[in-house]
Scaffold this motif. Structure first.
Motif, PDB file in Angstrom:
ATOM      1  N   ASP A   8       0.824  -1.222   0.000  1.00 25.73           N
ATOM      2  CA  ASP A   8       0.000   0.000   0.000  1.00 25.73           C
ATOM      3  C   ASP A   8       0.851   1.262   0.000  1.00 25.73           C
ATOM      4  O   ASP A   8       0.323   2.362   0.039  1.00 25.73           O
ATOM      5  CB  ASP A   8      -1.000   0.008   1.162  1.00 25.73           C
ATOM      6  CG  ASP A   8      -0.366   0.369   2.504  1.00 25.73           C
ATOM      7  OD1 ASP A   8       0.879   0.390   2.613  1.00 25.73           O
ATOM      8  OD2 ASP A   8      -1.130   0.630   3.444  1.00 25.73           O
ATOM      9  N   ASP A   9       2.180   1.085  -0.037  1.00 22.23           N
ATOM     10  CA  ASP A   9       3.072   2.243   0.021  1.00 22.23           C
ATOM     11  C   ASP A   9       3.506   2.695  -1.367  1.00 22.23           C
ATOM     12  O   ASP A   9       4.208   3.691  -1.499  1.00 22.23           O
ATOM     13  CB  ASP A   9       4.314   1.901   0.846  1.00 22.23           C
ATOM     14  CG  ASP A   9       3.929   1.449   2.238  1.00 22.23           C
ATOM     15  OD1 ASP A   9       3.218   2.201   2.913  1.00 22.23           O
ATOM     16  OD2 ASP A   9       4.311   0.330   2.624  1.00 22.23           O
ATOM     17  N   SER A  39      -1.495   4.260   2.087  1.00 23.72           N
ATOM     18  CA  SER A  39      -1.533   3.833   3.488  1.00 23.72           C
ATOM     19  C   SER A  39      -2.792   4.368   4.175  1.00 23.72           C
ATOM     20  O   SER A  39      -3.204   5.507   3.939  1.00 23.72           O
ATOM     21  CB  SER A  39      -0.292   4.331   4.219  1.00 23.72           C
ATOM     22  OG  SER A  39       0.851   3.698   3.689  1.00 23.72           O
ATOM     23  N   ASN A  95       5.087  -3.329   4.981  1.00 23.62           N
ATOM     24  CA  ASN A  95       4.707  -1.996   5.443  1.00 23.62           C
ATOM     25  C   ASN A  95       5.724  -1.497   6.474  1.00 23.62           C
ATOM     26  O   ASN A  95       6.179  -2.268   7.309  1.00 23.62           O
ATOM     27  CB  ASN A  95       3.313  -2.078   6.082  1.00 23.62           C
ATOM     28  CG  ASN A  95       2.669  -0.717   6.180  1.00 23.62           C
ATOM     29  OD1 ASN A  95       2.418  -0.071   5.161  1.00 23.62           O
ATOM     30  ND2 ASN A  95       2.395  -0.268   7.394  1.00 23.62           N
ATOM     31  N   PRO A  96       6.077  -0.201   6.416  1.00 22.01           N
ATOM     32  CA  PRO A  96       7.091   0.304   7.356  1.00 22.01           C
ATOM     33  C   PRO A  96       6.605   0.443   8.794  1.00 22.01           C
ATOM     34  O   PRO A  96       7.415   0.692   9.694  1.00 22.01           O
ATOM     35  CB  PRO A  96       7.463   1.677   6.783  1.00 22.01           C
ATOM     36  CG  PRO A  96       6.319   2.070   5.926  1.00 22.01           C
ATOM     37  CD  PRO A  96       5.706   0.802   5.414  1.00 22.01           C
ATOM     38  N   THR A 109      -2.279  -2.394   3.480  1.00 21.11           N
ATOM     39  CA  THR A 109      -1.459  -3.610   3.436  1.00 21.11           C
ATOM     40  C   THR A 109      -2.327  -4.827   3.743  1.00 21.11           C
ATOM     41  O   THR A 109      -2.279  -5.843   3.039  1.00 21.11           O
ATOM     42  CB  THR A 109      -0.323  -3.520   4.486  1.00 21.11           C
ATOM     43  OG1 THR A 109       0.366  -2.289   4.316  1.00 21.11           O
ATOM     44  CG2 THR A 109       0.641  -4.674   4.364  1.00 21.11           C
TER      45      THR A 109
HETATM   46 MN    MN Z   1       1.646   1.675   4.235  1.00 25.76          MN
END
Ligand code: MN
Length: 254
Positions: A8-9, A39, A95-96, A109
């Motif tokens: 999703d980033d 995000s 994802n971070p 995500t």
């Molecule tokens: Mn994200």
């Protein structure tokens, strides 16, 4: 084993690249990921505009596909026929930031993995519990290797197409990670605050701001595992029915 990797980033995110590189050790990898950051976009189905898909390259030269749709749109596109080869597994991330507790309802995500299950394919979301205010580049290596270890295990057992896993990895080196725990969703504590500002014409506009959320480190939960240095695997179900409440209100005369 044909693995679709998404996130999703956005397709240029370093977490996606790290995941792609490890997934290649497990099977054939296709990438179809959003062209920008989605995000906290939740579970999206784009219905009121067309979706475009085009080819791009990851930083290491890997051919990838990108789309102007949401993460869940990317998964739907792939499973509904954009990819001619049948997809066996969707892995979303890395994802971070962690996706724990109620985050799963916001997370692009996780909703990409949910879309996989809706499409009849197992979905795994991978998120890294990176320290707050981390400024330097994140090291996705340990989380990517954990993802490989989990996917390899699942592949060897035979993939259940209903399987939806939310994986969170502590931000530690490989030898510092204490192990892998299976968990339930814990409790996020959101600290959102409405921030009202004025535009140049004096009209108010709003940011949903405030401090980053915290979480309750209860034992047996996602955050409980992370806070003790363990990887957390939470199996999710798209059935959101509250069976305890159903039991109670089912006895009432409505
Ligand atoms: Mn994200």
């Amino acid at each position: 084993m044909h693995i679709l990797v998404t996130n999703d980033d956005g397709v240029t995110a370093p977490g996606l690249l790290a995941l792609v590189q490890e997934m290649r050790n497990v099977g054939q990898v296709s990438v179809l990921a959003p062209d920008h950051n989605w995000s906290a976009s939740g579970h999206v189905k784009t219905m009121h505009r067309p979706l475009r898909v085009w080819e791009t390259k990851l930083m290491d030269g890997t051919l990838a596909l990108t789309s102007d749709g949401a993460p869940s749109d990317c998964v739907a596109l792939a499973l509904l026929g954009y990819l001619s080869d049948k997809v066996d597994l969707v892995v979303s991330g890395i994802n971070p930031n962690a996706n724990i507790g109620h985050d799963v309802t916001y997370s692009g995500t996780v909703t990409a993995a949910m879309e996989a299950v809706i499409g009849g394919v197992a979905g795994i979301a991978i998120s890294l519990h990176s320290p707050e205010n981390h400024k330097d580049e994140l090291d996705y290596g340990p989380a990517a290797r954990i993802a490989k270890r989990i996917v390899e295990r699942l592949v060897s057992q035979g993939m259940n197409p209903q399987l939806l896993l939310n994986v969170n990895v502590p931000y530690l080196q490989d030898d510092q990670i204490k192990g892998i725990l299976t968990t339930r969703q814990g409790l996020r504590v959101y600290r959102d605050r409405l921030d009202e500002r004025l535009d140049p014409r004096g009209r108010p506009y709003y940011w949903i701001g405030g401090d980053a959320p915290t979480a309750v480190p209860d034992e047996g939960t996602d955050y409980g595992a992370l806070s003790r240095g363990f990887v957390s695997i939470t199996p999710l179900d798209l059935d959101l029915t509250d069976y305890r409440v159903l039991e109670v209100i089912g006895k009432q005369d409505w």
